[in-house]
Enzyme design. Structure first.
Site, PDB file in Angstrom:
ATOM      1  N   HIS A  90     -34.543 -16.162  18.211  1.00 28.02           N
ATOM      2  CA  HIS A  90     -34.850 -16.143  19.418  1.00 28.02           C
ATOM      3  C   HIS A  90     -36.001 -15.396  19.929  1.00 28.02           C
ATOM      4  O   HIS A  90     -36.416 -14.406  19.509  1.00 28.02           O
ATOM      5  CB  HIS A  90     -33.654 -16.125  20.472  1.00 28.02           C
ATOM      6  CG  HIS A  90     -33.072 -14.709  20.590  1.00 28.02           C
ATOM      7  ND1 HIS A  90     -33.982 -13.411  21.198  1.00 28.02           N
ATOM      8  CD2 HIS A  90     -32.353 -14.111  19.815  1.00 28.02           C
ATOM      9  CE1 HIS A  90     -33.372 -12.349  20.853  1.00 28.02           C
ATOM     10  NE2 HIS A  90     -32.142 -12.702  20.085  1.00 28.02           N
TER      11      HIS A  90
ATOM     12  N   GLU B  59     -25.080 -13.755  18.160  1.00 25.51           N
ATOM     13  CA  GLU B  59     -25.201 -12.458  17.703  1.00 25.51           C
ATOM     14  C   GLU B  59     -23.784 -11.637  17.519  1.00 25.51           C
ATOM     15  O   GLU B  59     -22.767 -12.135  17.977  1.00 25.51           O
ATOM     16  CB  GLU B  59     -26.153 -11.505  18.723  1.00 25.51           C
ATOM     17  CG  GLU B  59     -26.533 -10.291  18.144  1.00 25.51           C
ATOM     18  CD  GLU B  59     -27.197 -10.009  16.838  1.00 25.51           C
ATOM     19  OE1 GLU B  59     -26.495 -10.205  15.656  1.00 25.51           O
ATOM     20  OE2 GLU B  59     -28.379 -10.149  16.712  1.00 25.51           O
TER      21      GLU B  59
END
Length: 190
Positions: A8, A82
């Site tokens: 990202h 994550e």
């Protein structure tokens, strides 16, 4: 399978050195620019499926890429999140390092704030990848995810141990045992 990995774009929290983990994160101006640049970089790729972490920072990055791939199937996948940093999420990264030191653990086995250890993250990502190999054998697949999952996935694909460092030689002769094409590029970021 041809596999394309995208982290990202930068978030406001990244810029302020805030632990995000499973927090959503907001793309910074720089992060929005990075997302647009990677979208342009990938616009000519023939992408069949796009798997995206279900966290906002990855979803917002993927939105830019999807504009150039309207026919690709998009799947939001929680296993691409994550590492979970438990009670340390939303706090300055210095809190992570202090908690690690206080715990007496090494960075690989440490469960920050009651969250997830690196081996647990790696196992989650490997399970996802092994499922992917079974279903996407002949496809070009894009993953839009986070640094932790990408790093652990690369360690697995390249058959390297945890903690081996950040410099990886991606020469095809070193990983012929995995059914994945791998290339790296950061040209779109400049």
């Amino acid at each position: 399978m041809k596999l394309i990995l995208v982290r990202h774009g930068e978030t406001e929290e990244n810029a302020r050195r805030i632990v995000q983990g499973h927090g959503e994160g907001i793309l910074s101006k720089k992060g929005i620019s990075q997302a647009k640049k990677v979208a342009i970089r990938l616009k000519d790729e023939n992408i069949d499926k796009i798997y995206v972490s279900d966290l906002k920072r990855a979803v917002d990055t993927a939105k830019e890429i999807i504009k150039y791939h309207p026919n690709a199937e998009v799947i939001y996948e929680s296993r691409l999140r994550e590492q979970w940093y438990g009670t340390l999420e939303g706090r300055p990264s210095s809190h992570f390092w202090k908690a690690l030191e206080k715990s007496g653990s090494d960075i690989l086995t440490f469960k920050p704030g009651g969250g997830e250890s690196v081996p647990e993250l790696k196992e989650r990502v490997i399970q996802f990848f092994n499922d992917l190999i079974k279903t996407e054998k002949d496809n070009t697949v894009l993953l839009v995810t986070h640094g932790g999952p990408i790093g652990n996935l690369l360690l697995y694909i390249l058959n390297l141990p945890n903690g081996c460092g950040t410099k990886i030689d991606a020469s095809p002769s070193l990983w012929p045992h995995k059914p994945v094409g791998l290339y790296t590029s950061s040209e779109y970021l400049s």
